[in-house]
Design a protein around this motif. Sequence first.
Motif, short mmCIF file in Angstrom:
data_model
loop_
_atom_site.label_atom_id
_atom_site.label_comp_id
_atom_site.label_asym_id
_atom_site.label_seq_id
_atom_site.Cartn_x
_atom_site.Cartn_y
_atom_site.Cartn_z
N GLN A 173 -3.64 -28.82 21.23
CA GLN A 173 -2.77 -28.36 22.45
C GLN A 173 -3.32 -28.54 23.81
OE1 GLN A 173 0.57 -27.14 21.78
NE2 GLN A 173 0.76 -26.18 23.77
N ASP B 178 -0.33 -21.34 28.84
CA ASP B 178 0.57 -22.36 28.41
C ASP B 178 1.74 -21.84 27.54
OD1 ASP B 178 1.45 -24.44 26.95
OD2 ASP B 178 -0.24 -25.14 26.07
N GLU B 179 2.88 -21.79 28.32
CA GLU B 179 4.24 -21.40 27.73
C GLU B 179 4.51 -22.03 26.55
OE1 GLU B 179 6.62 -20.94 31.13
OE2 GLU B 179 5.46 -19.12 31.97
N THR B 180 4.06 -23.23 26.31
CA THR B 180 4.48 -23.92 25.31
C THR B 180 3.65 -23.71 23.75
OG1 THR B 180 3.28 -26.00 25.32
CG2 THR B 180 5.24 -25.91 26.70
N ALA B 181 2.83 -22.89 24.08
CA ALA B 181 1.77 -22.58 22.89
C ALA B 181 2.22 -21.06 22.63
CB ALA B 181 0.22 -22.64 23.20
N ASP B 182 2.68 -20.93 21.21
CA ASP B 182 2.87 -19.58 20.57
C ASP B 182 1.81 -19.29 19.99
OD1 ASP B 182 3.75 -17.36 19.28
OD2 ASP B 182 5.59 -18.23 18.20
N GLY C 223 3.23 -19.90 15.83
CA GLY C 223 2.83 -21.27 16.48
C GLY C 223 1.74 -21.90 15.33
#
Length: 467
Positions: A166, A323-327, A332
Amino acid sequence: MPEQQATESGRPAAAGKTIDRDRLADLIQRERAAYAERHPRSRQAFAAAGANLLGGVPMTWMRMWPGGFPLYLASASGARLTDIDGNGFTDFCLGDTGAMAGHSPAAVQAAVARQYGELGGATTMLPTLDAAWVAGELARRFGPTHWSFTLTATDANRWAIRLARQLAGRPKILVFSYCYHGSVDETFIVAGPDGPQSRAGNVGAPVDPRQTTRVVEFNDLASLERELAAGDVAVVLMEPALTNVGIVLPEPGYLDAVRELTRRSGTLLINDETHTFSAGPGGCTRAWNLDPDIVTIGKSIAGGIPAGAFGLSAGLADRILRDETADIIDTGGVGGTLAGNALSVAAMRATLEQVLTDAAFARMVALADRYTAGVRGVIDNRALPWSIVQLGARAEYRFCPLPPRTGGESEAAADPELDEYLHLYTVNRGVLLTPFHNMALMSPATTEADVDAHTDVFAQAASELLR
Ligand SMILES: Cc1ncc(COP(=O)(O)O)c(C=O)c1O
């Protein structure tokens, strides 16, 4: 500076004696018969267990023990265990590192009893005060500042790889041929003469590992440089010394060059210290002054209670949290319900604070020095074409005259018959080695007398082989 922590023994191939294979086969038969004779209850228990246990064992790798069936454990304490036939053993296997702290050390017993019994609550989804202490101690020992917990070293590696991919925004990882990092899909790949290939026996692989992974031999910088030049590797996952195909030490300057190449190519670096923790209180990372981006560890850090951990540098921790795209909170792909549970964390604290201390490591390494010197004496006196390599508190002998430089070389030196003979010979005389390899590990509870007992049995085994 691996040389300071590790010693090697070797001799030119021509100087070694040849093993008489017929004699070896006869000795194996004799030792198999003695094993069956000494362990009737274990044999019976194994035969009965086949009805409902897959392969007759709780975990299928327990079939790896020599002699056709595993010993059944009755009890264990410190560096000693007893089987259900009442035989006692000095344990150098120590759960293949899971019990490096010794079996059920008093401090961990007390911490577990307190958390599970007195305080109550093993799994609650709530943090306990011990967690930050453990993270601080792991940071002090290994360097990375921000830690998270798992239940196994496998999961520590899995989640660290996901985070690294990521963060780097690249699809692949790179590993070393014949490494082992747990049952991590991406790692079952070896470097062959015709290029990389899936490791033999790779069960139900989700994809061909060549799609996810590049692989090179350990100690081969030119290959590493070539593979990293492709620009698609997010992270190099490595043990600073290979430990699962014998011990393969880094050559002088190798690890510094790996770090330089990874930095130059924008690739992250994970040190998996699960086994190389034997090098000292902060593993090879601290002992050799290494500077990885991420450290993973498991097995021993909670005194045998399931626990693992991974630590990130402060910069990486900051980036992944922003990182807003990493849950990393919910679904995630990084996390487990029981990870970081109160019981594991209490056991980790007790182990690190009171058992696997700096002082304990000094003793354990001195014992491994003694073990290595004893085995080397036997090898040298009998001109056996074998070698032994030590890494702090662990040592392992291999059936080749010079310590291997790469995983491929070490794999080629495997000799299942000699393994079986030596494992049966030692176990029949009360000494337990690790079944997957000829590894011996020292715990804080191991004594000089334990080490000398092994040296005597090893010497007898070698003499009988050559008679
Ligand atoms: C270096 C290394 N990393 C990770 C693992 C995985 O440990 P576990 O099976 O406890 O998850 C192992 C297991 O042998 C190992 O040797």
